[in-house]
Design a protein around this motif. Sequence first.
Motif, PDB file in Angstrom:
ATOM      1  N   MET A  38       0.924  -1.313   0.028  1.00 35.97           N
ATOM      2  CA  MET A  38       0.130   0.208  -0.086  1.00 35.97           C
ATOM      3  C   MET A  38       1.028   1.323   0.040  1.00 35.97           C
ATOM      4  SD  MET A  38      -3.322  -0.386  -0.218  1.00 35.97           S
ATOM      5  CE  MET A  38      -4.186   0.835   0.721  1.00 35.97           C
ATOM      6  N   ALA A  39       2.014   1.280   0.600  1.00 33.09           N
ATOM      7  CA  ALA A  39       2.871   2.485   0.634  1.00 33.09           C
ATOM      8  C   ALA A  39       3.625   2.398  -0.493  1.00 33.09           C
ATOM      9  CB  ALA A  39       3.861   2.288   2.003  1.00 33.09           C
ATOM     10  N   MET A  40       4.093   1.383  -1.174  1.00 31.13           N
ATOM     11  CA  MET A  40       4.997   1.256  -2.317  1.00 31.13           C
ATOM     12  C   MET A  40       4.262   1.488  -3.616  1.00 31.13           C
ATOM     13  SD  MET A  40       7.222  -1.790  -1.525  1.00 31.13           S
ATOM     14  CE  MET A  40       8.193  -1.939  -3.217  1.00 31.13           C
ATOM     15  N   TYR A  41       2.944   0.963  -3.800  1.00 33.15           N
ATOM     16  CA  TYR A  41       2.318   1.121  -4.921  1.00 33.15           C
ATOM     17  C   TYR A  41       0.936   1.902  -5.079  1.00 33.15           C
ATOM     18  CZ  TYR A  41       5.753  -2.660  -5.942  1.00 33.15           C
ATOM     19  OH  TYR A  41       7.027  -3.350  -6.026  1.00 33.15           O
ATOM     20  N   THR A  42       1.001   2.898  -4.113  1.00 33.49           N
ATOM     21  CA  THR A  42      -0.149   3.925  -4.239  1.00 33.49           C
ATOM     22  C   THR A  42       0.499   5.280  -4.180  1.00 33.49           C
ATOM     23  OG1 THR A  42      -0.592   3.946  -1.857  1.00 33.49           O
ATOM     24  CG2 THR A  42      -1.932   2.417  -3.294  1.00 33.49           C
ATOM     25  N   ARG A  43       0.115   6.079  -5.060  1.00 32.58           N
ATOM     26  CA  ARG A  43       0.982   7.454  -5.078  1.00 32.58           C
ATOM     27  C   ARG A  43      -0.271   8.464  -5.403  1.00 32.58           C
ATOM     28  NH1 ARG A  43       4.951   7.962  -9.856  1.00 32.58           N
ATOM     29  NH2 ARG A  43       3.002   8.086 -10.884  1.00 32.58           N
ATOM     30  N   ALA A  44       0.124   9.582  -4.606  1.00 31.43           N
ATOM     31  CA  ALA A  44      -0.948  10.664  -4.872  1.00 31.43           C
ATOM     32  C   ALA A  44      -0.158  11.976  -5.327  1.00 31.43           C
ATOM     33  CB  ALA A  44      -1.606  11.232  -3.258  1.00 31.43           C
ATOM     34  N   MET A  45      -0.930  12.644  -6.160  1.00 36.39           N
ATOM     35  CA  MET A  45      -0.306  14.001  -6.711  1.00 36.39           C
ATOM     36  C   MET A  45      -1.488  15.018  -6.690  1.00 36.39           C
ATOM     37  SD  MET A  45       1.625  12.913 -10.105  1.00 36.39           S
ATOM     38  CE  MET A  45       0.280  11.663 -10.820  1.00 36.39           C
ATOM     39  N   ASP A  46      -0.987  16.234  -6.618  1.00 41.53           N
ATOM     40  CA  ASP A  46      -1.955  17.452  -6.644  1.00 41.53           C
ATOM     41  C   ASP A  46      -2.512  17.572  -8.126  1.00 41.53           C
ATOM     42  OD1 ASP A  46      -0.231  19.024  -7.912  1.00 41.53           O
ATOM     43  OD2 ASP A  46       0.500  20.222  -6.122  1.00 41.53           O
ATOM     44  N   GLN A  47      -3.318  18.554  -8.160  1.00 40.38           N
ATOM     45  CA  GLN A  47      -3.765  18.647  -9.696  1.00 40.38           C
ATOM     46  C   GLN A  47      -2.871  19.247 -10.753  1.00 40.38           C
ATOM     47  OE1 GLN A  47      -7.027  18.004 -10.646  1.00 40.38           O
ATOM     48  NE2 GLN A  47      -7.227  16.978  -8.530  1.00 40.38           N
ATOM     49  N   GLU A  48      -1.588  19.946 -10.188  1.00 40.70           N
ATOM     50  CA  GLU A  48      -0.630  20.307 -11.042  1.00 40.70           C
ATOM     51  C   GLU A  48       0.295  19.155 -11.423  1.00 40.70           C
ATOM     52  OE1 GLU A  48       0.682  23.600  -9.363  1.00 40.70           O
ATOM     53  OE2 GLU A  48      -1.218  25.111  -9.880  1.00 40.70           O
ATOM     54  N   ASP A 102      -0.362  16.900   4.339  1.00 38.52           N
ATOM     55  CA  ASP A 102      -0.090  18.231   4.269  1.00 38.52           C
ATOM     56  C   ASP A 102      -1.650  18.747   3.818  1.00 38.52           C
ATOM     57  OD1 ASP A 102       2.635  18.423   4.889  1.00 38.52           O
ATOM     58  OD2 ASP A 102       3.032  17.825   2.987  1.00 38.52           O
ATOM     59  N   GLY A 103      -2.715  17.880   4.239  1.00 36.18           N
ATOM     60  CA  GLY A 103      -3.900  18.497   4.069  1.00 36.18           C
ATOM     61  C   GLY A 103      -4.253  18.050   2.432  1.00 36.18           C
ATOM     62  N   VAL A 104      -5.812  17.867   2.127  1.00 40.00           N
ATOM     63  CA  VAL A 104      -5.987  17.380   0.815  1.00 40.00           C
ATOM     64  C   VAL A 104      -5.801  18.597  -0.032  1.00 40.00           C
ATOM     65  CG1 VAL A 104      -7.915  16.733  -0.563  1.00 40.00           C
ATOM     66  CG2 VAL A 104      -7.808  16.153   2.105  1.00 40.00           C
ATOM     67  N   PRO A 105      -5.023  18.561  -1.153  1.00 37.72           N
ATOM     68  CA  PRO A 105      -4.984  19.240  -2.147  1.00 37.72           C
ATOM     69  C   PRO A 105      -6.073  19.926  -2.588  1.00 37.72           C
ATOM     70  CG  PRO A 105      -3.700  17.175  -2.623  1.00 37.72           C
ATOM     71  CD  PRO A 105      -4.571  17.250  -1.682  1.00 37.72           C
ATOM     72  N   ALA A 106      -5.808  21.226  -3.164  1.00 31.36           N
ATOM     73  CA  ALA A 106      -7.164  22.023  -3.804  1.00 31.36           C
ATOM     74  C   ALA A 106      -7.604  21.228  -5.004  1.00 31.36           C
ATOM     75  CB  ALA A 106      -6.936  23.287  -4.075  1.00 31.36           C
ATOM     76  N   GLY A 107      -8.938  20.991  -4.957  1.00 30.17           N
ATOM     77  CA  GLY A 107      -9.585  20.140  -6.100  1.00 30.17           C
ATOM     78  C   GLY A 107      -9.297  18.555  -5.857  1.00 30.17           C
ATOM     79  N   GLY A 108      -8.698  18.151  -4.728  1.00 29.93           N
ATOM     80  CA  GLY A 108      -8.703  16.825  -4.619  1.00 29.93           C
ATOM     81  C   GLY A 108      -7.281  16.130  -4.943  1.00 29.93           C
ATOM     82  N   GLY A 109      -6.863  15.266  -4.406  1.00 31.14           N
ATOM     83  CA  GLY A 109      -5.544  14.521  -4.822  1.00 31.14           C
ATOM     84  C   GLY A 109      -5.752  13.269  -5.592  1.00 31.14           C
ATOM     85  N   VAL A 110      -5.073  13.097  -6.714  1.00 31.41           N
ATOM     86  CA  VAL A 110      -5.112  11.950  -7.865  1.00 31.41           C
ATOM     87  C   VAL A 110      -4.282  10.810  -7.040  1.00 31.41           C
ATOM     88  CG1 VAL A 110      -4.873  11.368 -10.083  1.00 31.41           C
ATOM     89  CG2 VAL A 110      -5.305  13.699  -9.626  1.00 31.41           C
ATOM     90  N   VAL A 111      -4.890   9.978  -6.614  1.00 31.54           N
ATOM     91  CA  VAL A 111      -4.345   9.060  -6.069  1.00 31.54           C
ATOM     92  C   VAL A 111      -4.347   7.639  -7.166  1.00 31.54           C
ATOM     93  CG1 VAL A 111      -4.539   6.977  -4.217  1.00 31.54           C
ATOM     94  CG2 VAL A 111      -5.092   9.476  -3.886  1.00 31.54           C
ATOM     95  N   THR A 112      -3.045   7.097  -7.252  1.00 27.37           N
ATOM     96  CA  THR A 112      -2.978   6.005  -8.321  1.00 27.37           C
ATOM     97  C   THR A 112      -2.758   4.774  -7.451  1.00 27.37           C
ATOM     98  OG1 THR A 112      -1.867   7.620  -9.769  1.00 27.37           O
ATOM     99  CG2 THR A 112      -1.509   5.131 -10.195  1.00 27.37           C
ATOM    100  N   PHE A 113      -3.486   3.663  -8.049  1.00 23.50           N
ATOM    101  CA  PHE A 113      -3.345   2.261  -7.399  1.00 23.50           C
ATOM    102  C   PHE A 113      -2.777   1.302  -8.581  1.00 23.50           C
ATOM    103  CE2 PHE A 113      -6.793   4.405  -5.311  1.00 23.50           C
ATOM    104  CZ  PHE A 113      -6.667   4.130  -3.914  1.00 23.50           C
TER     105      PHE A 113
END
Length: 228
Positions: A38-48, A102-113
């Motif tokens: 779960m730590a290795m193969y999920t990743r999150a990015m902001d809208q930018e 650091d808080g949910v990014p503006a517009g949401g966080g794009v989480v990849t599984f």
Amino acid sequence: MTTFASKGDDWSNDALWSPDYLKSVGPTSHQGQFASNMAMYTRAMDQEGHVVDITWKELSKGALESISSEKKVKEIFEKNGYDVTDKMDFIPLLDGSITFEDGVPAGGGVVTFALNSLGVDSEGIEPGDTVYLMQETKPGSGVWEVYAAKVGENYDIAVNVSRNGSLVLVKVMSNGDVITVDKTTGNVVDRVPGGNNNGNTNTNPSGSTGTSTNASTSAGTSPKTGEF
């Protein structure tokens, strides 16, 4: 790999929604590699497209109780406007409670599984198939929203997550095949979230995924598993 007994057997899909089973496909599982994966193969990015830090923990007792049977899960899908029938099997693939450090990014966080690398039960899943992300509206509410997302070419999905809290990834099957559940309310559109490109600002997605218009979550094509 999940196996299903015939309709005449004593088997019930409720076993797959028991707290013990849900914990076994969650981030603190002692079975297999889920805890580390779960730590290795999920990743999150902001809208930018900037990578943001996330952490995972197991679902709360209240969250587990609110989805402790397949009947409860089917009712959740129905309340979200899906046309559910008795012939459908609802199978949890993975679950966990997400926190954006650091808080949910503006517009949401794009989480990849990355489904294959996570070790989920991918039986019958092919690129282009639809899976579903359930998210509790707030901790302990027992109220869930459901978002549809298509599996990308590399057997991964990306969803735009608008809040911290409990998530469950679900596949729906009928007669042994993964299926898409029709919507009885609202429309279904394809949307690609901004910046889903491994941290670069110039996007070049290899595909798109879908979501319902009444959801705050969208999904997109995620990078190759090897790029995690």
